[in-house]
Design a protein around this motif. Structure first.
Motif, PDB file in Angstrom:
ATOM      1  N   ALA A   1       0.832  -1.204   0.000  1.00 14.35           N
ATOM      2  CA  ALA A   1       0.000   0.000   0.000  1.00 14.35           C
ATOM      3  C   ALA A   1       0.868   1.256   0.000  1.00 14.35           C
ATOM      4  N   ALA A   2       1.945   1.263   0.773  1.00 10.90           N
ATOM      5  CA  ALA A   2       2.843   2.423   0.793  1.00 10.90           C
ATOM      6  C   ALA A   2       3.488   2.629  -0.574  1.00 10.90           C
ATOM      7  N   ARG A   3       3.903   1.541  -1.190  1.00 13.23           N
ATOM      8  CA  ARG A   3       4.525   1.640  -2.516  1.00 13.23           C
ATOM      9  C   ARG A   3       3.530   2.144  -3.555  1.00 13.23           C
ATOM     10  N   GLU A   4       2.280   1.668  -3.494  1.00 12.30           N
ATOM     11  CA  GLU A   4       1.265   2.110  -4.459  1.00 12.30           C
ATOM     12  C   GLU A   4       0.910   3.581  -4.240  1.00 12.30           C
ATOM     13  N   GLY A   5       0.831   4.004  -2.988  1.00 15.59           N
ATOM     14  CA  GLY A   5       0.568   5.417  -2.704  1.00 15.59           C
ATOM     15  C   GLY A   5       1.685   6.308  -3.219  1.00 15.59           C
ATOM     16  N   ALA A   6       2.924   5.855  -3.072  1.00 18.03           N
ATOM     17  CA  ALA A   6       4.066   6.633  -3.586  1.00 18.03           C
ATOM     18  C   ALA A   6       4.049   6.675  -5.112  1.00 18.03           C
ATOM     19  N   ARG A   7       3.670   5.574  -5.749  1.00 20.98           N
ATOM     20  CA  ARG A   7       3.570   5.570  -7.218  1.00 20.98           C
ATOM     21  C   ARG A   7       2.545   6.585  -7.705  1.00 20.98           C
TER      22      ARG A   7
ATOM     23  N   GLY B   1       1.625   9.179  -6.023  1.00 21.66           N
ATOM     24  CA  GLY B   1       2.123  10.498  -5.631  1.00 21.66           C
ATOM     25  C   GLY B   1       3.190  11.066  -6.534  1.00 21.66           C
ATOM     26  N   ILE B   2       3.958  10.222  -7.229  1.00 27.44           N
ATOM     27  CA  ILE B   2       4.986  10.776  -8.120  1.00 27.44           C
ATOM     28  C   ILE B   2       4.367  11.410  -9.353  1.00 27.44           C
ATOM     29  N   ILE B   3       3.152  10.989  -9.695  1.00 25.62           N
ATOM     30  CA  ILE B   3       2.466  11.564 -10.851  1.00 25.62           C
ATOM     31  C   ILE B   3       1.559  12.720 -10.421  1.00 25.62           C
ATOM     32  N   HIS B   4       0.920  12.589  -9.248  1.00 25.63           N
ATOM     33  CA  HIS B   4       0.002  13.611  -8.723  1.00 25.63           C
ATOM     34  C   HIS B   4       0.459  14.045  -7.324  1.00 25.63           C
ATOM     35  N   PRO B   5       1.555  14.809  -7.222  1.00 24.31           N
ATOM     36  CA  PRO B   5       2.095  15.124  -5.893  1.00 24.31           C
ATOM     37  C   PRO B   5       1.188  16.018  -5.042  1.00 24.31           C
ATOM     38  N   GLY B   6       0.296  16.761  -5.629  1.00 29.45           N
ATOM     39  CA  GLY B   6      -0.555  17.654  -4.847  1.00 29.45           C
ATOM     40  C   GLY B   6      -1.863  17.033  -4.393  1.00 29.45           C
ATOM     41  N   ASP B   7      -2.121  15.797  -4.769  1.00 30.28           N
ATOM     42  CA  ASP B   7      -3.395  15.147  -4.486  1.00 30.28           C
ATOM     43  C   ASP B   7      -3.267  14.194  -3.289  1.00 30.28           C
ATOM     44  N   ALA B   8      -3.322  14.735  -2.076  1.00 36.54           N
ATOM     45  CA  ALA B   8      -3.161  13.907  -0.870  1.00 36.54           C
ATOM     46  C   ALA B   8      -4.309  12.906  -0.723  1.00 36.54           C
TER      47      ALA B   8
ATOM     48  N   PRO C   1       1.330  10.946   3.592  1.00 35.74           N
ATOM     49  CA  PRO C   1       2.263  11.382   2.547  1.00 35.74           C
ATOM     50  C   PRO C   1       3.059  12.603   3.028  1.00 35.74           C
ATOM     51  N   THR C   2       4.368  12.564   2.839  1.00 36.94           N
ATOM     52  CA  THR C   2       5.237  13.701   3.182  1.00 36.94           C
ATOM     53  C   THR C   2       6.183  13.968   2.021  1.00 36.94           C
ATOM     54  N   PHE C   3       6.813  15.131   2.052  1.00 39.94           N
ATOM     55  CA  PHE C   3       7.755  15.536   1.011  1.00 39.94           C
ATOM     56  C   PHE C   3       9.085  15.886   1.672  1.00 39.94           C
ATOM     57  N   PRO C   4      10.008  14.903   1.814  1.00 32.99           N
ATOM     58  CA  PRO C   4      11.286  15.174   2.471  1.00 32.99           C
ATOM     59  C   PRO C   4      12.110  16.239   1.752  1.00 32.99           C
ATOM     60  N   THR C   5      12.080  16.237   0.427  1.00 30.35           N
ATOM     61  CA  THR C   5      12.722  17.282  -0.374  1.00 30.35           C
ATOM     62  C   THR C   5      11.719  17.729  -1.428  1.00 30.35           C
ATOM     63  N   SER C   6      12.107  18.723  -2.199  1.00 31.79           N
ATOM     64  CA  SER C   6      11.169  19.247  -3.197  1.00 31.79           C
ATOM     65  C   SER C   6      10.921  18.285  -4.357  1.00 31.79           C
ATOM     66  N   ASP C   7      11.808  17.306  -4.534  1.00 29.94           N
ATOM     67  CA  ASP C   7      11.624  16.385  -5.665  1.00 29.94           C
ATOM     68  C   ASP C   7      11.379  14.926  -5.244  1.00 29.94           C
ATOM     69  N   THR C   8      11.071  14.682  -3.973  1.00 32.89           N
ATOM     70  CA  THR C   8      10.756  13.330  -3.531  1.00 32.89           C
ATOM     71  C   THR C   8       9.458  13.313  -2.720  1.00 32.89           C
ATOM     72  N   ILE C   9       8.813  12.165  -2.729  1.00 35.07           N
ATOM     73  CA  ILE C   9       7.617  11.950  -1.917  1.00 35.07           C
ATOM     74  C   ILE C   9       7.840  10.685  -1.096  1.00 35.07           C
ATOM     75  N   ARG C  10       7.385  10.720   0.136  1.00 38.06           N
ATOM     76  CA  ARG C  10       7.457   9.549   1.017  1.00 38.06           C
ATOM     77  C   ARG C  10       6.061   9.273   1.545  1.00 38.06           C
TER      78      ARG C  10
ATOM     79  N   GLU D   1       9.637   5.691  -0.660  1.00 34.45           N
ATOM     80  CA  GLU D   1      10.076   7.012  -1.095  1.00 34.45           C
ATOM     81  C   GLU D   1      10.468   6.945  -2.564  1.00 34.45           C
ATOM     82  N   MET D   2       9.933   7.884  -3.354  1.00 31.50           N
ATOM     83  CA  MET D   2      10.202   7.906  -4.797  1.00 31.50           C
ATOM     84  C   MET D   2      10.423   9.337  -5.268  1.00 31.50           C
ATOM     85  N   LEU D   3      11.074   9.452  -6.418  1.00 30.94           N
ATOM     86  CA  LEU D   3      11.294  10.757  -7.038  1.00 30.94           C
ATOM     87  C   LEU D   3      10.045  11.196  -7.791  1.00 30.94           C
TER      88      LEU D   3
END
Length: 117
Positions: free
Chosen positions: A34-40, A42-49, A72-81, A112-114
């Motif tokens: 579930a965490a991996r699918e949520g990150a997937r 999120g990499i396409i729709h980062p603003g859609d919590a 969902p969190t954003f450790p850096t500007s180009d990654t989502i966790r 965590e993914m880019l």
């Protein structure tokens, strides 16, 4: 007859502990996927919590949805966790005492993914 009663109760307790460990492994697998699918998502729709949470919850089949937490969190500007947590309650009373009592065990996993630009 007495010996059978002693051995049978021990055997049944061992089977219940094996059953609990199997359930815990299934729950960890569901939480991790579930965490991996949520990150997937999120990499396409980062603003859609809400969409990230929905995508993660889709893979928690068999778990109590009220006890699943998706963060969902954003450790850096180009990654989502995405972190998914679940409170696991044991069936076996002895295993419950060994693992922290009636409060349950917190099983969590993160991915965590880019973010795609």
């Amino acid at each position: 007859m007495v010996e059978f009663a002693l051995i049978a109760s021990l055997f049944i307790m061992i089977l219940l502990v094996i059953f609990d460990f199997g359930r815990a492994i299934y729950i960890y697998s569901s939480v991790h996927n579930a965490a991996r699918e949520g990150a997937r998502y999120g990499i396409i729709h980062p603003g859609d919590a809400a969409g990230i949470t929905t995508a993660a919850l889709r893979l928690t089949t068999g778990l109590d949805a009220a006890q699943v937490t998706v963060t969902p969190t954003f450790p850096t500007s180009d990654t989502i966790r995405v972190t998914v947590s679940y409170t696991f309650h044991t069936v076996t009373p002895i295993l419950g005492l060994l693992t922290g009592g009636p409060g349950g065990i917190n099983i969590s996993s993160g991915a965590e993914m880019l973010i795609e630009n």
